[in-house]
Design a protein around this motif. Structure first.
Motif, PDB file in Angstrom:
ATOM      1  N   GLY A 106       0.748  -1.240   0.000  1.00  0.00           N
ATOM      2  CA  GLY A 106       0.000   0.000   0.000  1.00  0.00           C
ATOM      3  C   GLY A 106       0.781   1.294   0.000  1.00  0.00           C
ATOM      4  O   GLY A 106       0.246   2.340  -0.395  1.00  0.00           O
ATOM      5  N   ARG A 107       2.047   1.290   0.435  1.00  0.00           N
ATOM      6  CA  ARG A 107       2.763   2.545   0.641  1.00  0.00           C
ATOM      7  C   ARG A 107       2.768   3.461  -0.586  1.00  0.00           C
ATOM      8  O   ARG A 107       2.465   4.659  -0.458  1.00  0.00           O
ATOM      9  CB  ARG A 107       4.186   2.245   1.104  1.00  0.00           C
ATOM     10  CG  ARG A 107       5.051   3.487   1.357  1.00  0.00           C
ATOM     11  CD  ARG A 107       4.489   4.351   2.481  1.00  0.00           C
ATOM     12  NE  ARG A 107       4.433   3.642   3.748  1.00  0.00           N
ATOM     13  CZ  ARG A 107       3.918   4.158   4.851  1.00  0.00           C
ATOM     14  NH1 ARG A 107       3.389   5.379   4.826  1.00  0.00           N
ATOM     15  NH2 ARG A 107       3.892   3.452   5.968  1.00  0.00           N
ATOM     16  N   TRP A 110      -0.706   5.074  -0.851  1.00  0.00           N
ATOM     17  CA  TRP A 110      -0.991   6.072   0.187  1.00  0.00           C
ATOM     18  C   TRP A 110      -0.243   7.375  -0.075  1.00  0.00           C
ATOM     19  O   TRP A 110      -0.800   8.461   0.060  1.00  0.00           O
ATOM     20  CB  TRP A 110      -0.611   5.538   1.563  1.00  0.00           C
ATOM     21  CG  TRP A 110      -1.143   4.180   1.881  1.00  0.00           C
ATOM     22  CD1 TRP A 110      -2.332   3.635   1.442  1.00  0.00           C
ATOM     23  CD2 TRP A 110      -0.520   3.176   2.683  1.00  0.00           C
ATOM     24  NE1 TRP A 110      -2.473   2.357   1.933  1.00  0.00           N
ATOM     25  CE2 TRP A 110      -1.382   2.045   2.692  1.00  0.00           C
ATOM     26  CE3 TRP A 110       0.671   3.110   3.399  1.00  0.00           C
ATOM     27  CZ2 TRP A 110      -1.069   0.888   3.402  1.00  0.00           C
ATOM     28  CZ3 TRP A 110       0.990   1.967   4.114  1.00  0.00           C
ATOM     29  CH2 TRP A 110       0.121   0.862   4.100  1.00  0.00           C
ATOM     30  N   ASP A 111       1.039   7.230  -0.455  1.00  0.00           N
ATOM     31  CA  ASP A 111       1.834   8.430  -0.732  1.00  0.00           C
ATOM     32  C   ASP A 111       1.235   9.231  -1.880  1.00  0.00           C
ATOM     33  O   ASP A 111       1.165  10.468  -1.836  1.00  0.00           O
ATOM     34  CB  ASP A 111       3.272   8.036  -1.059  1.00  0.00           C
ATOM     35  CG  ASP A 111       4.032   7.506   0.155  1.00  0.00           C
ATOM     36  OD1 ASP A 111       3.539   7.671   1.294  1.00  0.00           O
ATOM     37  OD2 ASP A 111       5.109   6.912  -0.038  1.00  0.00           O
ATOM     38  N   ASN A 175      -1.626  -3.912   4.471  1.00  0.00           N
ATOM     39  CA  ASN A 175      -1.152  -2.845   3.570  1.00  0.00           C
ATOM     40  C   ASN A 175      -2.061  -2.645   2.363  1.00  0.00           C
ATOM     41  O   ASN A 175      -1.617  -2.618   1.214  1.00  0.00           O
ATOM     42  CB  ASN A 175       0.285  -3.143   3.123  1.00  0.00           C
ATOM     43  CG  ASN A 175       1.234  -3.224   4.292  1.00  0.00           C
ATOM     44  OD1 ASN A 175       1.207  -2.385   5.183  1.00  0.00           O
ATOM     45  ND2 ASN A 175       2.073  -4.253   4.306  1.00  0.00           N
ATOM     46  N   ASN A 198      -3.107  -2.393   8.798  1.00  0.00           N
ATOM     47  CA  ASN A 198      -2.606  -1.275   7.997  1.00  0.00           C
ATOM     48  C   ASN A 198      -2.053  -0.235   8.960  1.00  0.00           C
ATOM     49  O   ASN A 198      -2.569  -0.091  10.073  1.00  0.00           O
ATOM     50  CB  ASN A 198      -3.737  -0.643   7.178  1.00  0.00           C
ATOM     51  CG  ASN A 198      -4.400  -1.615   6.228  1.00  0.00           C
ATOM     52  OD1 ASN A 198      -3.750  -2.352   5.507  1.00  0.00           O
ATOM     53  ND2 ASN A 198      -5.732  -1.623   6.220  1.00  0.00           N
ATOM     54  N   ASP A 201      -1.525   5.644   9.994  1.00  0.00           N
ATOM     55  CA  ASP A 201      -1.574   6.860   9.169  1.00  0.00           C
ATOM     56  C   ASP A 201      -1.908   6.575   7.710  1.00  0.00           C
ATOM     57  O   ASP A 201      -1.824   7.463   6.866  1.00  0.00           O
ATOM     58  CB  ASP A 201      -0.246   7.616   9.253  1.00  0.00           C
ATOM     59  CG  ASP A 201       0.925   6.841   8.652  1.00  0.00           C
ATOM     60  OD1 ASP A 201       0.780   5.624   8.415  1.00  0.00           O
ATOM     61  OD2 ASP A 201       1.980   7.457   8.424  1.00  0.00           O
ATOM     62  N   SER A 202      -2.304   5.356   7.380  1.00  0.00           N
ATOM     63  CA  SER A 202      -2.617   5.026   5.985  1.00  0.00           C
ATOM     64  C   SER A 202      -4.034   5.490   5.664  1.00  0.00           C
ATOM     65  O   SER A 202      -4.982   5.104   6.337  1.00  0.00           O
ATOM     66  CB  SER A 202      -2.468   3.523   5.736  1.00  0.00           C
ATOM     67  OG  SER A 202      -3.216   2.769   6.668  1.00  0.00           O
ATOM     68  N   THR A 205      -8.052   3.385   4.865  1.00  0.00           N
ATOM     69  CA  THR A 205      -7.816   1.937   4.852  1.00  0.00           C
ATOM     70  C   THR A 205      -8.695   1.236   5.889  1.00  0.00           C
ATOM     71  O   THR A 205      -8.204   0.571   6.805  1.00  0.00           O
ATOM     72  CB  THR A 205      -6.334   1.613   5.097  1.00  0.00           C
ATOM     73  OG1 THR A 205      -5.907   2.235   6.321  1.00  0.00           O
ATOM     74  CG2 THR A 205      -5.472   2.109   3.951  1.00  0.00           C
ATOM     75  N   GLY A 226      -6.000   2.232   9.478  1.00  0.00           N
ATOM     76  CA  GLY A 226      -5.892   3.680   9.417  1.00  0.00           C
ATOM     77  C   GLY A 226      -7.200   4.402   9.216  1.00  0.00           C
ATOM     78  O   GLY A 226      -7.194   5.603   8.943  1.00  0.00           O
TER      79      GLY A 226
END
Length: 445
Positions: A106-107, A110-111, A175, A198, A201-202, A205, A226
């Motif tokens: 997921g990173r 999310w970014d 994630n 997760n 801070d995601s 989610t 998150g």
């Protein structure tokens, strides 16, 4: 017909192709052995199983272009969005089980979502422009804060769509790019002993979202995410009202939720109604809110016949929050007026809710919150054998008890009540100067 991941690799068959062959042959199972297995999106059909052995990690490649548009529901509105990492669609008798992990990588998602929210106003990438063409009215569609305006409509990790007799047991889900497990337009779905993780801070989610579905059981599962832990929904606004498919007969039992916006949340997409939810023997630990019911004008729907019993809530902002002034995803100040507005199909209704043996301690913002609408008060609220204790060091602002707009700013950390009727029996409220902060339109029965 059965396959294994190792067999697929030896024969040069993708996991997606193996699942297609299984479904077209009448059924079978894909077994994923220990190790990390990278893949693009997968679709499962009837009589199909996915089994992850201990140590197996099914890792989804975070290449946005792989997740081609599919017709689904995204934040309460039927539309095209990106293909879920795993999609169980129009299936009967499908299952996912084992002791392995399904990882949405997921990173990068999310970014990108955070970047777009901060600096992008319209669709820019090829996939966003394609979705915008497929969703011509998207500018006027409601959202919950996920970013509909850019059409970066991220995929759930696992979606059960239009299916029946689906069982998900034992696996870990981690994630997720967006909502983690989305049960949509489905019937007889059991989610048991599942672990969902997760980062706190995601964005967006959620753990499990039950959406316009019937006869769903969530048992013995652990969630740390998150956004909301377990959410029950039924569509948003005019689209959800037109579709008219409620969520009914939902059981959540013996689950633990940590570090989520809400332990169990009803809404905020309530348009087709939510009827018959039982939440029992659950623990909500360190969540922003424990039991959360949220909607607003424009969302519509009747939320009724909910029961919460044997619930332990610790170190939350607010243990019980019933909110008809939910602010997220809406900037129309008219919807948050404290004056009576005309009642119509898009006026939400909340009624007949029982809280029994709900015990909360360490409340960090306030000990409770109920806010109905002046034209549609919350009715039939019953609290019996409950206790709510404020933290000795409440460190969260009072107005963060729930995400609201339009309400008067107050400083009291007591149980806030406005536009509602409630009955309290054997309810112990401690740590505050006076148990209740009572505003306009409150009736104790």
């Amino acid at each position: 017909m059965d396959f294994s991941a190792k067999e697929c690799m030896a024969k040069g068959i993708s996991l997606a192709r193996a699942l297609d062959i299984i479904a077209s042959s009448g059924g079978g199972r894909l077994t994923v052995e220990s190790g990390v297995w990278e893949t693009g999106p997968l679709t499962m059909g009837s009589n199909t199983g996915l089994w992850l052995e201990r140590g197996a990690v099914l890792s989804f490649i975070p290449d946005f272009s792989l997740y081609r548009p599919v017709y689904t529901r995204w934040e309460g509105v039927d539309c095209y969005a990106m293909h879920p990492c795993i999609l169980i669609e129009n299936a009967v008798n499908a299952y996912i089980g084992g002791n392995g992990t399904i990882d949405g990588s997921g990173r990068p998602w999310w970014d990108e979502a955070r970047r777009k929210k901060a600096s992008q106003l319209v669709p820019e990438t090829d996939i966003e422009k394609e979705l915008a063409l497929l969703n011509p009215g998207y500018r006027d569609q409601p959202g919950g804060g996920g970013g509909r305006a850019t059409q970066f409509l991220r995929p759930p990790l696992l979606s059960v769509h239009g299916s029946k007799d689906v069982f998900i047991n034992g696996v870990s889900l981690a994630n997720s790019p967006f909502w983690t497990l989305h049960v949509l337009y489905s019937r007889n779905v059991e989610i048991k002993d599942v672990t969902i993780t997760n980062p706190a801070d995601s964005p967006n989610t959620d753990g499990i979202d039950v959406d316009s579905s019937i006869d769903v059981r969530i048992i013995g599962s652990s969630i740390d995410v998150g956004d909301d832990g377990i959410a029950i929904k039924s569509g948003s606004g005019a689209n959800g009202i037109a579709v008219g498919r409620p969520s009914k007969n939902i059981v959540v039992e013996n689950c633990t939720v940590r570090s989520a916006h809400g332990g169990v949340s009803i809404g905020s997409e309530t348009a087709a109604g939510i009827d018959g939810v039982l939440v029992k023997a659950c623990r909500f630990l360190g969540t922003d809110r424990g039991i959360r019911i949220k909607t607003r004008r424009g969302r519509g729907g009747v939320v009724e016949n909910l029961r919460f019993e044997g619930i332990v809530i610790e170190n939350t902002f607010c243990p019980v929050a019933v909110n008809m002034f939910y602010r997220c995803g809406c900037s129309d100040e008219r919807l948050f007026s404290l004056s009576k507005l005309p009642v119509g199909p898009e006026t939400p209704v909340i009624r007949n809710i029982v809280f029994s043996r709900v015990h909360a301690e360490g409340c960090r913002s306030s000990v409770g919150f109920i806010a109905g609408l002046p034209e549609m008060p919350v009715s039939g609220m019953v609290f019996e054998n409950c206790s709510f204790a404020l933290s000795s060091n409440p460190d969260v602002p009072v107005m963060e008890s729930e995400m609201t707009s339009g309400l008067e700013t107050i400083s009291s950390r007591a149980f806030r009540l406005c536009f509602c009727s409630v009955r309290m029996t054997d309810v112990d409220i401690t740590g505050v100067d006076g148990p209740f902060y009572v505003e306009e339109g409150v009736e104790f029965v």
